[in-house]
Motif scaffolding. Structure first.
Motif: not given
Length: 411
Positions: A54-73, A256-265
């Motif tokens: 869900l966090s990757l969906y909100l930030t990557g698909v819906r373009g929600i900033p990180l801080a706002d993503t934390g609040l939505i979660l 993701r901050g260390t350069g790893l993909s959603s597949g790696a997660y």
């Protein structure tokens, strides 16, 4: 002599006989209603792909900033706080089947709505409803196991349920990671379909296990809230839940901050299920022979170790090792937590007691994304070492509560 104390087969026993005894010791003697719940839980978790991503969906698909993503979660967490107390009330008042089936169908409908939501004005209420419905079924499921399974077998039964959940989870994480790399719509539909299957299966195949009206005693949530031992135990679970939820709230972001993909997660989290699948059958049937508080404290300590490893991780292998260590602790915590609640709860109030422990998980999940994302801005080591310290605090608290739990279990 109990099943788990049965003598080992002679060296010359044929392999089929050894296999039958292996299965009988770990899975024998449990009622049919439990196995329906087990199978439905497996299918449900095979489809549970939305929440971990869900966090990757909100930030990557819906373009929600990180801080706002934390609040939505966190909004999802607020819904979770409401979810399980409501589910516990429904399970005690209207029956386990109504609460479980209704919760699953409501969750499926919410997932489809969320998958097509655009903009914060729709995403926020959809995520709040997701939080309410995602665990609405859980107190009913836990109460059903406590109703149907004898006390001596409950730790084993809850361990087998954890095994099924993680078998499905390990597949869902790997498949979900691959699907998410190509778009998220399909995972919403798969998750909703799995919820619907589980709910309908229980409605058709599980008899109602709620105590008959003449066997119910007066009680409400006031009764549960007056139980100091239960509240103290719930407080310990809140602390652990804050840490546990970081695997979904901040681990994908840290990777993701260390350069790893959603597949790696997805692969790393698939390790979680693989470890449970491998180890739970080896140790799950043995846990009932040990003091529950010591088992829990050991689980919390292992979780601390896993988070300490995560603090130094920078590649997929390092995060996989951290998840491996934490998962061994998870096996101990999840199997024994439900058995502790079953020891504490009077039969007519099992839904509400499980609702309170669910509210403890929900409270932790509410705190986790807000605290975790802010700690992550200070760096991954700060986040994971803080989590390790919280786990050690939970272990100390559990050991201090142990005498009271022993008195209740033997009373």
């Amino acid at each position: 002599m109990s099943r788990t104390d049965a003598p080992a087969p002679a060296p010359g026993t044929p392999a089929p006989g050894r296999l039958r005894r292996y299965v009988r010791v770990r899975a024998g003697g449990l009622p049919g209603a439990f196995w329906v719940l087990w199978g439905g839980s497996l299918v449900n978790r095979l489809g549970s792909m939305v929440n971990p991503f869900l966090s990757l969906y909100l930030t990557g698909v819906r373009g929600i900033p990180l801080a706002d993503t934390g609040l939505i979660l966190a909004v999802v967490g607020i819904g979770s706080v409401v979810s399980q107390p409501l589910g516990g009330f429904l399970a005690d008042r209207f029956g386990r089947r109504v609460a479980l089936t209704g919760g699953m169908l409501a969750n499926g409908a919410t997932l489809l709505t969320l998958g097509h939501a655009h903009g914060l004005t729709v995403l926020i209420p959809a995520c709040f409803t997701l939080g309410i419905t995602i665990d609405l079924f859980r107190p009913a499921a836990q109460a059903l196991v406590a109703d149907a399974v004898p006390a001596a077998d409950r730790t084993r039964a809850f361990g087998l349920l954890l095994w099924a959940i993680n078998l499905g989870f390990s597949v869902a994480m790997v498949l979900g990671g691959r699907l998410a790399s190509h778009g998220y719509q399909l995972i919403f539909w798969i998750d909703a379909g799995a919820c619907t299957f589980f709910g309908v299966l229980v409605w058709l195949a599980v008899p109602e296990t709620r105590p008959a009206a003449r066997d119910r005693t007066a009680g409400s949530y006031r009764t549960v809230l007056a139980d100091r031992t239960m509240l103290a135990f719930a407080g310990i679970i809140v602390v652990y839940a804050v840490v546990f939820q970081q695997a979904f709230a901040t681990l994908p972001l840290a990777m993701r901050g260390t350069g790893l993909s959603s597949g790696a997660y997805g692969l790393v989290m698939g390790v979680n299920g693989a470890v449970v699948i491998a180890l739970q059958p080896l140790i799950g049937h043995r846990l009932a022979a040990h003091d529950k508080s010591r088992v829990l404290a050991a689980g919390f300590a292992l979780a601390a170790g896993g988070n300490a490893v995560a603090a130094a991780a920078f590649a997929t292998a390092g995060y996989a090792l951290a998840v491996t260590v934490s998962t061994v602790g998870e096996i101990l915590v999840f199997a024994v937590t439900a058995a502790v609640v079953a020891d504490l709860a009077p039969a007519p109030l099992r839904g509400r007691y499980n609702g309170v422990i669910g509210m403890a998980w929900g409270t932790g999940f509410l705190i986790a994304p807000v605290a975790g994302t802010r700690l992550l801005t200070l760096g991954s080591p700060v986040l994971w070492l803080t989590c390790a310290a919280l786990c050690l605090l939970a272990a100390a608290g559990q050991l201090s509560l142990a005498p009271a739990l022993r008195r209740r279990a033997t009373g």
